[in-house]
Scaffold this motif. Structure first.
Motif, short mmCIF file in Angstrom:
data_model
loop_
_atom_site.label_atom_id
_atom_site.label_comp_id
_atom_site.label_asym_id
_atom_site.label_seq_id
_atom_site.Cartn_x
_atom_site.Cartn_y
_atom_site.Cartn_z
N HIS A 77 -6.70 -4.18 19.55
CA HIS A 77 -6.54 -4.63 18.17
C HIS A 77 -5.37 -5.61 18.03
N LYS A 93 -7.13 -8.86 13.62
CA LYS A 93 -7.78 -9.16 12.34
C LYS A 93 -7.03 -10.26 11.58
N ASP A 94 -5.68 -10.28 11.71
CA ASP A 94 -4.90 -11.33 11.04
C ASP A 94 -5.21 -12.70 11.63
N ASP A 144 -5.44 -6.32 -1.83
CA ASP A 144 -5.82 -5.96 -0.47
C ASP A 144 -5.10 -4.67 -0.08
N ASP A 174 -5.14 -2.94 2.61
CA ASP A 174 -4.54 -2.96 3.95
C ASP A 174 -3.17 -3.63 3.93
N ALA A 201 -0.70 -1.36 2.23
CA ALA A 201 -0.33 -0.27 3.15
C ALA A 201 0.66 -0.77 4.19
N GLU A 202 0.48 -2.00 4.65
CA GLU A 202 1.42 -2.58 5.61
C GLU A 202 2.79 -2.78 4.97
#
Length: 205
Positions: A6, A48-49, A122, A124, A127-128
């Protein structure tokens, strides 16, 4: 993280984006791309980024976010360097801790920049932001900083982000609604960081 599929190394992420590694390194150091630094000092990028960035290149399409990030970084550095604006809490941390906080700040800048460019909330990214706030709080506690000082430091950076955004409307010819959205989204991410800091200082049940 090194063998985690990942995450990508600097060279692998650069290849996926089709840019030179020095370019991606500069984007990461400027906060335009979220970056994770290993204990050994190696940059790692979430796949993903990088894939999301590759899908919407060129990065110049996000001129507003990039302009804000550049202003915010410059203002923060100036405020930290100038005796008149240098915060008192800065004297309580070592040079090593300052370097660690700079890395955390770069990660947070990347999250904010991506959140500004996202058309919706977003989960995610938020959460980051909470994770980064927790990491920041852990380092503040290790440095012996009380909660008030830790929050003061977090508010210092929040103010730099907001003040930089407030200077953009005239420069970028933003409409009032666009300017308001920019400020709301910066505050949304900053709120997650501050709540995470406060939660980290709460006594265990």
């Amino acid at each position: 993280m090194g063998d985690d599929p990942h995450y990508l190394s600097l060279s692998a992420a650069s290849k996926l984006l089709g840019v030179h590694s020095t370019t991606l390194r500069r984007w990461a150091d400027d906060g335009a791309v979220p970056v994770y630094v290993t204990p050994g000092g190696h940059r790692r990028f979430a796949r993903k980024d990088i894939e999301a960035l590759a899908a919407r290149r060129p990065i110049s399409a996000h001129a507003l976010g990039s302009a804000w990030a550049a202003r915010a970084l410059a203002q923060t550095r100036n405020d930290l360097a100038a005796p008149a604006t240098r915060p008192a809490w800065l004297a309580s941390i070592s040079d090593e801790e300052r370097a660690a906080w700079r890395r955390i700040g770069q990660q947070l800048m990347g999250v904010v920049l991506h959140y500004l460019n996202s058309p919706r909330d977003d989960a995610d990214l938020l959460a980051e932001a909470r994770r980064i706030g927790g990491e920041y709080a852990a380092r503040a506690r290790q440095a012996g900083m009380p909660l008030t000082a830790a929050l003061e430091a977090a508010l210092f950076f929040r103010d730099s982000l907001v003040e930089s955004a407030m200077g953009l409307p005239e420069e970028a010819h933003l409409r009032p609604e666009a300017s308001a959205r920019l400020l709301r989204r910066i505050s949304r991410v900053a709120n997650e960081v501050h709540l995470a800091v406060a939660a980290a200082y709460e006594p265990s049940p």
